[in-house]
Each structure stands twice: as C-alpha cells, then as structure tokens.
Design a protein around this motif. Structure first.
Motif, PDB file in Angstrom:
ATOM      1  N   ALA A   1      -6.624  20.494 -15.888  1.00 38.36           N
ATOM      2  CA  ALA A   1      -6.024  18.926 -15.404  1.00 38.36           C
ATOM      3  C   ALA A   1      -6.927  19.866 -13.839  1.00 38.36           C
ATOM      4  O   ALA A   1      -6.564  19.392 -13.022  1.00 38.36           O
ATOM      5  CB  ALA A   1      -4.673  19.861 -15.613  1.00 38.36           C
ATOM      6  N   VAL A   2      -6.166  21.544 -13.964  1.00 42.79           N
ATOM      7  CA  VAL A   2      -6.865  21.751 -12.714  1.00 42.79           C
ATOM      8  C   VAL A   2      -8.010  21.010 -11.977  1.00 42.79           C
ATOM      9  O   VAL A   2      -8.449  20.968 -10.651  1.00 42.79           O
ATOM     10  CB  VAL A   2      -6.441  23.512 -12.601  1.00 42.79           C
TER      11      VAL A   2
ATOM     12  N   GLY B   1     -12.029  17.699  -9.438  1.00 39.61           N
ATOM     13  CA  GLY B   1     -13.300  16.594  -8.915  1.00 39.61           C
ATOM     14  C   GLY B   1     -13.004  15.541  -8.374  1.00 39.61           C
ATOM     15  O   GLY B   1     -13.964  15.368  -7.577  1.00 39.61           O
ATOM     16  N   VAL B   2     -11.242  15.253  -8.824  1.00 35.92           N
ATOM     17  CA  VAL B   2     -10.954  14.177  -8.062  1.00 35.92           C
ATOM     18  C   VAL B   2     -11.113  14.178  -6.655  1.00 35.92           C
ATOM     19  O   VAL B   2     -11.548  13.236  -5.615  1.00 35.92           O
ATOM     20  CB  VAL B   2      -9.805  13.606  -8.957  1.00 35.92           C
TER      21      VAL B   2
ATOM     22  N   LYS C   1      -5.031  11.141  -8.423  1.00 30.64           N
ATOM     23  CA  LYS C   1      -4.528  12.260  -8.104  1.00 30.64           C
ATOM     24  C   LYS C   1      -3.062  12.705  -7.979  1.00 30.64           C
ATOM     25  O   LYS C   1      -2.760  13.658  -8.288  1.00 30.64           O
ATOM     26  CB  LYS C   1      -4.664  12.945  -6.517  1.00 30.64           C
ATOM     27  N   GLY C   2      -2.631  12.169  -7.467  1.00 34.19           N
ATOM     28  CA  GLY C   2      -1.155  11.663  -8.129  1.00 34.19           C
ATOM     29  C   GLY C   2      -1.042  12.199  -9.757  1.00 34.19           C
ATOM     30  O   GLY C   2       0.018  12.988  -9.586  1.00 34.19           O
ATOM     31  N   LEU C   3      -1.421  11.139 -10.210  1.00 33.28           N
ATOM     32  CA  LEU C   3      -1.298  11.670 -11.890  1.00 33.28           C
ATOM     33  C   LEU C   3      -1.047  12.943 -11.513  1.00 33.28           C
ATOM     34  O   LEU C   3      -0.830  13.278 -12.431  1.00 33.28           O
ATOM     35  CB  LEU C   3      -1.908  10.646 -12.411  1.00 33.28           C
ATOM     36  N   LEU C   4      -2.420  13.122 -11.857  1.00 34.31           N
ATOM     37  CA  LEU C   4      -2.948  14.854 -12.759  1.00 34.31           C
ATOM     38  C   LEU C   4      -1.835  16.012 -11.676  1.00 34.31           C
ATOM     39  O   LEU C   4      -1.496  16.809 -12.261  1.00 34.31           O
ATOM     40  CB  LEU C   4      -4.700  14.686 -12.008  1.00 34.31           C
ATOM     41  N   ILE C   5      -1.464  16.027 -10.692  1.00 26.54           N
ATOM     42  CA  ILE C   5      -0.280  16.819  -9.732  1.00 26.54           C
ATOM     43  C   ILE C   5       0.832  16.488 -11.096  1.00 26.54           C
ATOM     44  O   ILE C   5       1.148  17.157 -11.334  1.00 26.54           O
ATOM     45  CB  ILE C   5      -0.864  16.256  -8.066  1.00 26.54           C
ATOM     46  N   ALA C   6       0.887  15.022 -11.154  1.00 21.41           N
ATOM     47  CA  ALA C   6       2.431  15.011 -11.886  1.00 21.41           C
ATOM     48  C   ALA C   6       2.691  15.613 -13.451  1.00 21.41           C
ATOM     49  O   ALA C   6       2.958  16.854 -13.942  1.00 21.41           O
ATOM     50  CB  ALA C   6       2.405  13.492 -12.189  1.00 21.41           C
ATOM     51  N   VAL C   7       1.044  15.966 -13.847  1.00 21.27           N
ATOM     52  CA  VAL C   7       1.093  16.074 -15.537  1.00 21.27           C
ATOM     53  C   VAL C   7       0.627  17.731 -15.152  1.00 21.27           C
ATOM     54  O   VAL C   7       0.930  18.731 -15.579  1.00 21.27           O
ATOM     55  CB  VAL C   7      -0.304  15.099 -15.379  1.00 21.27           C
TER      56      VAL C   7
END
Length: 188
Positions: free
Chosen positions: A77-78, A83-84, A107-113
């Motif tokens: 995920a990081v 990459g995003v 980006k927001g979804l990846l940070i939440a994950v």
C-alpha cells in the motif's frame, strides 16, 4: 459402672467404635494440590489447564501470521501511495479537474487503507502477546478481531481469501471450551 459405648475418655486403641461414634473417614489430599492451581491426585481432571491448549496456541500463531500478512500488505500500500503521489506530480496543470480529483481520491483511499492496516497489525500483535496472560477480555477481543478481519477481507475477496480463512479459524479456536478454560483460569 460405665457402659462400653459411653467411655468418657474416648475410644481406646484397638477397639471398634461403638454405637453413636462417628466413623473416621480416610484422609484424602485436596483435589487441586497444596498451592493454587497445583497438581492434584494422579488421574484427576484439572479444572483449569496449566499449559496453553493447542487451540489457543494455534489461534496465537494465526494472529502472528495475520500480522505478517498485514505488514506485506502495508508495504504494498505504501508503494502504491508513492506511485500515485508521483503520478499526481506529473499531471499537467492544464489537465481536467476530474483527473486531479480522481488522483486525490485515490491518495485518500490509500492513506485510509494504510491506517486500517496499521491498526489491525497492532491489534493482532497485541492480542497474540496477551494470550499467555489470559483473561476473558483477551478472548473477547480476539473474537471481535477475527470477525472484523472476516468482514473486511470479504471486500477484497480473491486476495483476502487467506485473511478470511485465518479469521474464521481464529474465531473457532478461541471459542472452544478448552480455550475458554485457559482464558478464564485464575491468575495469581
């Protein structure tokens, strides 16, 4: 004259007890031993296990495996967030606002994950380390953790199948009677 059953000095050695005297019961050792949770008579079933039962050990190992898989997912995920972020920096200033909005949502979804993975990893490690101490709170927390793992892993079904299976097994093993006895044993 005194009657044989009414000796004021008690029973004499070698005499049978008379009518009205209580029979002496053979002395039996206490069933749980001289110290709390200690050994009893050979062949007796102990009410509380002295070593962690196999089901609880298996659930503990599965919690460590889940935390290891979570760390692998965290690294991925990081890397995806990197990459995003790199892609968002390469966007033309004249790009459509829909493209920029989609990148920001990604980006927001990846940070939440990432935050969710960190929370679940910390919870799995904490619960697994508390298995030795026992306590009904650890057991209930592990069951809640297992159910939450099952529910969240269904959102990523093909990839999360391992998490689903491990979550089910953790709940089953911690819910067994032998594990219940381990977590509810007295701790001195």
């Amino acid at each position: 004259m005194s009657y044989p059953n009414q000796n004021p000095y008690g029973q004499q050695p070698g005499q049978q007890p008379g009518y009205g005297y209580p029979q002496q019961q053979p002395q039996q050792p206490p069933p749980y031993g001289p110290y709390p949770g200690g050994g009893g008579m050979p062949g007796m079933q102990m009410p509380y296990p002295m070593v962690m039962p196999g089901g609880a050990k298996a659930a503990r190992v599965m919690l460590f495996v889940l935390s290891g898989l979570n760390v692998i997912g965290l690294v991925l995920a990081v890397m995806g967030l990197g990459g995003v972020s790199k892609a968002s920096h390469n966007v033309s200033p004249y790009a459509a606002t829909e493209d920029v909005t989609a990148i920001n949502i990604g980006k927001g979804l990846l940070i939440a994950v990432i935050v969710l993975i960190v929370i679940f990893t910390a919870a799995a490690i904490t619960l697994a380390l508390q298995f030795a101490n026992g306590g009904s709170g650890v057991r209930v927390g592990t069951i809640v953790f297992g159910v939450a793992t099952i529910m969240l892993s269904l959102f990523s079904f093909p990839i999360g199948l391992v998490h689903t299976v491990l979550g089910i097994l953790v709940v089953v093993f911690v819910s067994k009677d032998e594990s219940n006895a381990w977590f509810n044993r007295p701790r001195y």
